[in-house]
Write a protein that holds these residues in place. Sequence first.
Motif, PDB file in Angstrom:
ATOM      1  N   UNK A 119      -4.658 -11.992  -0.815  1.00  0.00           N
ATOM      2  CA  UNK A 119      -4.498 -12.537  -2.493  1.00  0.00           C
ATOM      3  C   UNK A 119      -3.462 -11.438  -2.316  1.00  0.00           C
ATOM      4  N   UNK A 120      -3.110 -10.290  -1.550  1.00  0.00           N
ATOM      5  CA  UNK A 120      -2.052  -9.321  -2.029  1.00  0.00           C
ATOM      6  C   UNK A 120      -1.017 -10.364  -0.403  1.00  0.00           C
ATOM      7  N   UNK A 121      -0.840 -10.944  -0.306  1.00  0.00           N
ATOM      8  CA  UNK A 121      -0.046 -11.036   0.788  1.00  0.00           C
ATOM      9  C   UNK A 121       0.432 -10.285   1.990  1.00  0.00           C
ATOM     10  N   UNK A 122       0.363  -8.926   1.941  1.00  0.00           N
ATOM     11  CA  UNK A 122       0.692  -8.476   2.119  1.00  0.00           C
ATOM     12  C   UNK A 122       1.005  -7.522   4.175  1.00  0.00           C
ATOM     13  N   UNK A 123       1.334  -6.859   4.551  1.00  0.00           N
ATOM     14  CA  UNK A 123       1.446  -7.392   6.086  1.00  0.00           C
ATOM     15  C   UNK A 123       1.615  -5.530   6.772  1.00  0.00           C
ATOM     16  N   UNK A 124       2.119  -5.155   7.520  1.00  0.00           N
ATOM     17  CA  UNK A 124       1.676  -3.812   7.870  1.00  0.00           C
ATOM     18  C   UNK A 124       2.676  -3.598   8.717  1.00  0.00           C
ATOM     19  N   UNK A 125       3.943  -2.675   9.144  1.00  0.00           N
ATOM     20  CA  UNK A 125       5.050  -2.359  10.469  1.00  0.00           C
ATOM     21  C   UNK A 125       4.032  -1.338  10.214  1.00  0.00           C
ATOM     22  N   UNK A 126       4.014  -1.525  11.919  1.00  0.00           N
ATOM     23  CA  UNK A 126       3.367   0.260  13.070  1.00  0.00           C
ATOM     24  C   UNK A 126       4.376   0.003  13.955  1.00  0.00           C
TER      25      UNK A 126
END
Length: 98
Positions: A23-30
């Motif tokens: 639903x929020x379609x976020x991604x996370x860069x590490x």
Amino acid sequence: MIVDLRPGSPTYLGHVAVELSEDNRRALYVPELFAHGYQTLTDGAEVTYQVGEFYTPGAEGGLRHDDPRLGISWPLPVSVISGKDAGWPLLTTEEVLT
């Protein structure tokens, strides 16, 4: 979840949790010198990630999900974990990761 492993950083061993969902379609860069871990919150969840280097087993390191020095509160009880991930040692009070 990402954990800061930069020696000398004011946020060393601090962590940030981000919920990623359909639903929020976020991604996370590490970024480099950060550890990452995740917990799926639904059955059938799919996880995809990209890395910047080829896999090198001898260079691998890890942290325990339940290490008291990290103080991570997971959204759900941890019910499945690989033997490798469960076997990482706890951090000591003197330990500085490089």
